[in-house]
Write an enzyme that holds these catalytic residues in place. Structure first.
Site, PDB file in Angstrom:
ATOM      1  N   SER A  51      -0.470  14.633  -1.652  1.00 53.19           N
ATOM      2  CA  SER A  51       0.725  13.794  -1.562  1.00 53.19           C
ATOM      3  C   SER A  51       1.935  14.337  -2.307  1.00 53.19           C
ATOM      4  O   SER A  51       3.066  14.024  -1.959  1.00 53.19           O
ATOM      5  CB  SER A  51       0.409  12.385  -2.043  1.00 53.19           C
ATOM      6  N   HIS A  97      -1.264  11.295   4.502  1.00 51.93           N
ATOM      7  CA  HIS A  97      -0.054  12.051   4.881  1.00 51.93           C
ATOM      8  C   HIS A  97      -0.312  12.974   6.057  1.00 51.93           C
ATOM      9  O   HIS A  97       0.514  13.836   6.361  1.00 51.93           O
ATOM     10  CB  HIS A  97       0.455  12.862   3.687  1.00 51.93           C
ATOM     11  N   LYS A 114       2.813   5.268   6.234  1.00 48.34           N
ATOM     12  CA  LYS A 114       3.640   6.488   6.201  1.00 48.34           C
ATOM     13  C   LYS A 114       4.137   6.792   7.624  1.00 48.34           C
ATOM     14  O   LYS A 114       5.020   6.092   8.089  1.00 48.34           O
ATOM     15  CB  LYS A 114       2.852   7.596   5.527  1.00 48.34           C
TER      16      LYS A 114
HETATM   17  C1  LIG Z   1      -2.870  10.415  -0.427  1.00 48.77           C
HETATM   18  C2  LIG Z   1      -2.601   8.948  -0.490  1.00 48.77           C
HETATM   19  N1  LIG Z   1      -3.619   8.096  -0.320  1.00 48.77           N
HETATM   20  C3  LIG Z   1      -3.431   6.779  -0.368  1.00 48.77           C
HETATM   21  C4  LIG Z   1      -2.193   6.235  -0.582  1.00 48.77           C
HETATM   22  C5  LIG Z   1      -2.054   4.756  -0.657  1.00 48.77           C
HETATM   23  O1  LIG Z   1      -1.642   4.237   0.565  1.00 48.77           O
HETATM   24  P1  LIG Z   1      -0.893   2.832   0.582  1.00 48.77           P
HETATM   25  O2  LIG Z   1       0.526   3.079   0.243  1.00 48.77           O
HETATM   26  O3  LIG Z   1      -1.078   2.336   1.972  1.00 48.77           O
HETATM   27  O4  LIG Z   1      -1.563   1.970  -0.417  1.00 48.77           O
HETATM   28  C6  LIG Z   1      -1.090   7.090  -0.760  1.00 48.77           C
HETATM   29  C7  LIG Z   1       0.283   6.625  -0.982  1.00 48.77           C
HETATM   30  O5  LIG Z   1       0.734   5.626  -1.206  1.00 48.77           O
HETATM   31  C8  LIG Z   1      -1.304   8.472  -0.722  1.00 48.77           C
HETATM   32  O6  LIG Z   1      -0.292   9.308  -0.927  1.00 48.77           O
END
Ligand SMILES: Cc1ncc(COP(=O)(O)O)c(C=O)c1O
Length: 378
Positions: free
Chosen positions: A176, A204, A233
Site C-alpha cells: 500500500s 490495491h 479503492k
Molecule cells: C493493503 C490494504 N489492506 C486493507 C486495507 C483496509 O481496507 P479498508 O479501507 O476497506 O478498511 C487497506 C487500506 O485501507 C490497505 O491498503
C-alpha cells in the site's frame, strides 16, 4: 490525562502529528480540500468510479427498494438478496467458488486471520504488510513470523526452520505504501509444498492489475487459497470481501468475529458496488488508461532523477526526513496539488515519502504539472 497530553506533545515534536483534512467536493481529479481547489494526486479512487453517475443512481435505487440501514448483522436481519448478488459477482470477477462481504477491508483481514489461526498455527507475514494484516496476526492465537519484504529466500528459510504442521502465508499483493507487487507465484507454490494456506490482500490490486483489472490472480495466472480485498479503492465504494472455496467461506460465516458482530453494510453501498464491478467489466479502457498514466509518470520522474519503476498507481517518492516531507507536501498544496507526506508509523521512521497515486481520470497534462512542481520543490 497528563500522559495523553505528553504523548501528543511528543508526536508533535517528532513531526508525526496528523490532522484531518476535510474535502468539500467529490473525489474527481479536481476536488476542494479545506475549501481550496486542488489537483488530487492522493486518492485510492484509482478508476475514478466513486463519483460515477450510474454508481450513484444504483445507490439511490437500492435505498428506494430496501431503505438505508441494514438493521442487523449479517447473521440476523442484515443480509438482503442484494448482498448475495454482490458476493456472487465478486466470486465470479475473481474466479473463486464463493465470496463473502465484510464491512471493511480492515475487518476482512482481522476477521480471516483471527478465525483461521488458532494456537497451533504459524503465520508467515511480509514485513511491509498492511496494518490490518498485522492486527489480524495480533488478534489471532497463532505465532507470527515476519519475513523480509518480498524476500522469498528468507520466507523459505523461516518455513524450513519451523517446518509447521499448520500455518498460513499472508501478504499484500500490491503494497500500500511502496506500490510494488509481491511474488505471488512463488508464494503460492511454497504454500502448496508445505501444506500452508496462502492468503493475499488484493486491496490495491482489484480493478488495477491484471489485463482486465481482476487483480493478482489474473496478473500471475495463479490462485491463492484466499483472496481478500476492499471495495473502497478502485471499486470506489466501501466494504471488504473474501474469496475462497465454499468450505472456507462457510467457516468464516460461522467463526469470523468481525463478520458476525457488526451491522451489515447499507444496501446503498452494496447496490453501488455491484454497478462498479459492471463498469469495470464493460469499460476495459479504464484499467488501460490507468496503466498508461503509471508508465507516463514513472518515465517523467526518471527524467528528473527519480528511478521509480512501478506497475501500480502507487508511486512513492522517498524524502526521508519527516519535516522536509511535510514542507514539500505543504508547498505542493500551495501550488494546488495534493500529495500527502506519509510518515511513521505508516512507513519506517526517517523514511517519509510523498505518496503519489494516479487515477484513470488524470491526463498527461496533469502528470506533467506534478512532475514540474516536484522538480522545482525537491
Ligand atoms: C493493503 C490494504 N489492506 C486493507 C486495507 C483496509 O481496507 P479498508 O479501507 O476497506 O478498511 C487497506 C487500506 O485501507 C490497505 O491498503
Amino acid at each position: 490525562m497528563d500522559k495523553i497530553k505528553a504523548k501528543l506533545q511528543q508526536i508533535k515534536e517528532n513531526n508525526l502529528y496528523r490532522q484531518i483534512k476535510y474535502l468539500n467536493k467529490p473525489q474527481d481529479k479536481y476536488t476542494t480540500i479545506n475549501n481550496k481547489k486542488v489537483l488530487l494526486m492522493s486518492s485510492n479512487n484509482y478508476l475514478g468510479i466513486c463519483n460515477n453517475e450510474e454508481v450513484k443512481k444504483s445507490a439511490i435505487e437500492s435505498i428506494n427498494k430496501y431503505g438505508l440501514g441494514s438493521g442487523g448483522s449479517r447473521l440476523t436481519t442484515g443480509s438482503y438478496d442484494l448482498h448475495k448478488k454482490l458476493e456472487e459477482k465478486i466470486a465470479k470477477f475473481k474466479g473463486y467458488e464463493d465470496a463473502i462481504i465484510f464491512n471493511t477491508g480492515y475487518m476482512a483481514n482481522i476477521g480471516v486471520i483471527s478465525a483461521i489461526c488458532d494456537e497451533d498455527y504459524y503465520i508467515f507475514s511480509d514485513e511491509l504488510n498492511h496494518a490490518s494484516i498485522i492486527d489480524g496476526c495480533r488478534l489471532s492465537k497463532g505465532k507470527t513470523i515476519v519475513y523480509k519484504h518480498n524476500d522469498i529466500k528468507d520466507l523459505t528459510n523461516k518455513i524450513n526452520e519451523i517446518n509447521p504442521k499448520h500455518g498460513i502465508i499472508v501478504t499484500d499483493s500490491v503494497f500500500s505504501m511502496d506500490g510494488d507487487i509481491c511474488k505471488l507465484d512463488e508464494i503460492v507454490k511454497i504454500a502448496k509444498k508445505h501444506n500452508l494456506i496462502s492468503i493475499v490482500d488484493d486491496a490495491h490490486a482489484t480493478g488495477v492489475i491484471g489485463k482486465t483489472g481482476r487483480g493478482s490472480s489474473e496478473y500471475f495466472n495463479i490462485k491463492p487459497d484466499i483472496t481478500i480485498g476492499t471495495l473502497s479503492k478502485a471499486i470506489g465504494s466501501e466494504g471488504g470481501f473474501v474469496c475462497a472455496n465454499s468450505d472456507i467461506i462457510d467457516y468464516l460465516i460461522n467463526k469470523s468475529r468481525s463478520f458476525i458482530f457488526s451491522t451489515a453494510l447499507s444496501p446503498a453501498v452494496i447496490g453501488a458496488s455491484i454497478k462498479s464491478f459492471e463498469i469495470i467489466e464493460n469499460n476495459p479502457y479504464l484499467v488501460k488508461k490507468l496503466k498508461e498514466n503509471v508508465e507516463y509518470l514513472c518515465k517523467g520522474l526518471k527524467n528528473i532523477g527519480f528511478d521509480i519503476n512501478r506497475e501500480t498507481p502507487i508511486i512513492p517518492i522517498l524524502i526521508g526526513d519527516e519535516k522536509k516531507a511535510i514542507k514539500i507536501s505543504e508547498s505542493l498544496l500551495e501550488e494546488g496539488i495534493h500529495i500527502p507526506a506519509i510518515r511513521y508509523p505508516t512507513v519506517k521512521k526517517g523514511e517519509a515519502i510523498l505518496r503519489v497515486t494516479l487515477m484513470a481520470t488524470h491526463d498527461f497534462c496533469d502528470i506533467d504539472l506534478v512532475i514540474n512542481s516536484i522538480k522545482k520543490l525537491i
